[in-house]
Design a protein around this motif. Structure first.
Motif, short mmCIF file in Angstrom:
data_model
loop_
_atom_site.label_atom_id
_atom_site.label_comp_id
_atom_site.label_asym_id
_atom_site.label_seq_id
_atom_site.Cartn_x
_atom_site.Cartn_y
_atom_site.Cartn_z
N VAL A 1 0.87 -1.18 0.00
CA VAL A 1 0.00 0.00 0.00
C VAL A 1 0.90 1.23 0.00
O VAL A 1 1.97 1.22 0.62
CB VAL A 1 -0.98 0.02 1.20
N ARG A 2 0.48 2.26 -0.73
CA ARG A 2 1.35 3.42 -0.94
C ARG A 2 0.58 4.68 -0.62
O ARG A 2 -0.57 4.84 -1.02
CB ARG A 2 1.82 3.44 -2.39
N ARG A 3 1.25 5.58 0.10
CA ARG A 3 0.54 6.76 0.60
C ARG A 3 1.14 8.06 0.11
O ARG A 3 2.36 8.24 0.13
CB ARG A 3 0.56 6.76 2.14
N THR A 4 0.25 8.94 -0.33
CA THR A 4 0.62 10.32 -0.57
C THR A 4 -0.04 11.15 0.53
O THR A 4 -1.13 10.81 1.00
CB THR A 4 0.16 10.80 -1.96
N THR A 5 0.62 12.23 0.93
CA THR A 5 0.14 12.98 2.08
C THR A 5 0.22 14.47 1.80
O THR A 5 1.24 14.95 1.29
CB THR A 5 1.00 12.65 3.33
N LEU A 6 -0.85 15.17 2.15
CA LEU A 6 -0.86 16.62 1.98
C LEU A 6 -0.56 17.29 3.31
O LEU A 6 -1.04 16.86 4.36
CB LEU A 6 -2.24 17.08 1.51
N THR A 7 0.22 18.35 3.23
CA THR A 7 0.50 19.10 4.45
C THR A 7 -0.67 20.03 4.75
O THR A 7 -1.35 20.50 3.84
CB THR A 7 1.82 19.89 4.29
N ASP A 8 -0.89 20.25 6.05
CA ASP A 8 -1.88 21.26 6.44
C ASP A 8 -1.22 22.61 6.18
O ASP A 8 0.00 22.70 6.03
CB ASP A 8 -2.24 21.07 7.91
N ASP A 9 -2.02 23.67 6.15
CA ASP A 9 -1.45 24.93 5.72
C ASP A 9 -0.76 25.72 6.83
O ASP A 9 0.06 26.57 6.56
CB ASP A 9 -2.54 25.80 5.07
N ALA A 10 -1.10 25.45 8.06
CA ALA A 10 -0.53 26.21 9.18
C ALA A 10 -0.49 25.32 10.41
O ALA A 10 -1.26 24.38 10.52
CB ALA A 10 -1.36 27.45 9.43
N PRO A 11 0.43 25.63 11.34
CA PRO A 11 0.56 24.74 12.49
C PRO A 11 -0.61 24.76 13.46
O PRO A 11 -0.94 23.74 14.01
CB PRO A 11 1.83 25.23 13.18
N PHE A 12 -1.27 25.88 13.66
CA PHE A 12 -2.29 25.93 14.70
C PHE A 12 -3.62 26.42 14.16
O PHE A 12 -3.99 27.57 14.33
CB PHE A 12 -1.86 26.81 15.88
N LEU A 13 -4.33 25.55 13.45
CA LEU A 13 -5.61 25.93 12.87
C LEU A 13 -6.72 25.74 13.90
O LEU A 13 -7.50 24.80 13.82
CB LEU A 13 -5.89 25.11 11.62
N THR A 14 -6.75 26.62 14.87
CA THR A 14 -7.76 26.44 15.90
C THR A 14 -8.98 27.31 15.65
O THR A 14 -10.01 27.13 16.28
CB THR A 14 -7.18 26.78 17.29
#
Ligand SMILES: [Fe+2]
Length: 295
Positions: free
Chosen positions: A278-291
């Motif tokens: 199984v192979r995974r691609t991953t997207l980064t979130d845009d900012a560290p603290f999306l509260t």
């Protein structure tokens, strides 16, 4: 494209049809899938025979691929089987043999069978993960998902108030210690230095609150370690009750997409004498603290 979704629950996990993930999407298609992700958090697309390049191209429709200088595992760069942009979650060595039961990489990856959110040990956590099933073992190997929005909603008022402003420390060191994998080099320990994330997050698009738990979380800022770990274990037990969980039974060429900001997941056991690729691609979130949700 004519996307249709059959929800497994009202608002958690759905099976999408009418999408060819091997072909480019229009901006309308992308927007439709994102709206469905906002609602269901996990989407399954069957019969998508993706090449690595196609999987990467499909993933890029939804954001930026994760890219980090420090590794998120104990593989040497020379031990990689796949090219850049895609992560190998198989039990295969670079030359295509099944890993032995005492292979250090196999042992390290066993902790993926603990409930977690991908890259919660990174300063900027993951948005979506996209996992493509290329070769599926004949027994086991399900992936289970837990709805952390529903888990948050179901907390009693006292606990809800208690978790509101807590900040956790996440590290691969904690999740590996939980299965007794403690022999790390000084470089690995430096690579896996803990990072901090709020325990309650608001989804940036829906504004819905969820618990941001993960087996990588091993401390709460301002708490003693035993008190933090017993509380986190308690919350995880609450959040992974059957009513919040969907168990995905893999077929070859399934593509499963999940939003790491509002779900946890875990791999399940399989016979390691069989190949699982199984192979995974991953997207980064845009900012560290999306509260905060946008107005
Ligand atoms: Fe994972």
């Amino acid at each position: 494209m004519s996307l249709s979704i059959r929800g497994f629950r009202d608002d958690f996990c759905g099976e999408g049809a009418g999408v060819d993930c091997t072909a480019p999407l229009s901006s309308e298609d992308v927007a439709e899938i994102e709206v469905a992700m906002d609602r269901y958090a996990v989407l399954v697309f069957r019969d998508q025979p993706l090449s690595d390049e196609q999987q990467i191209a499909f993933t890029r429709h939804f954001g930026r691929l994760e890219k980090y200088e420090t590794p998120g595992d104990v593989r040497k760069p020379t031990d990689r089987r796949l090219g850049p942009g895609i992560a190998d979650f198989s039990n295969l060595t670079p030359d295509g043999r099944i890993m032995s039961g005492d292979d250090r990489i196999w042992l390290f990856k066993l902790a993926d069978q603990l409930w977690h959110s991908d890259s919660s040990y990174r300063p900027v956590t993951a948005k979506y993960s996209l996992l493509s099933g290329r070769i599926i073992p004949s027994w086991g190997a399900n992936t289970e998902f837990a709805d952390m929005r529903a888990a948050y909603d179901a907390l009693d008022p006292r606990t809800k108030a208690e978790v509101e402003d807590l900040v956790c420390e996440h590290s691969l060191i904690y999740s590996r210690a939980a299965i007794g994998f403690t022999e790390l080099t000084e470089t690995e320990k430096a690579n896996f230095r803990p990072v901090r994330h709020p325990l309650v997050r608001k989804h940036p698009r829906t504004g819905r609150k969820s618990l941001f738990l993960s087996s990588h979380a091993g401390a709460i800022v301002g708490w003693t370690i035993p008190e933090a770990q017993i509380f986190l274990r308690d919350l995880t037990e609450h959040a992974t009750q059957r009513e919040f969980v969907y168990s995905h039974v893999w077929r070859p060429h399934d593509l499963v997409i999940w939003d790491n900001r509002v779900t946890m997941h875990r791999a399940r056991r399989f016979d390691r004498s069989e190949v699982r690729d199984v192979r995974r691609t991953t997207l980064t979130d845009d900012a560290p603290f999306l509260t905060e949700a946008p107005q």
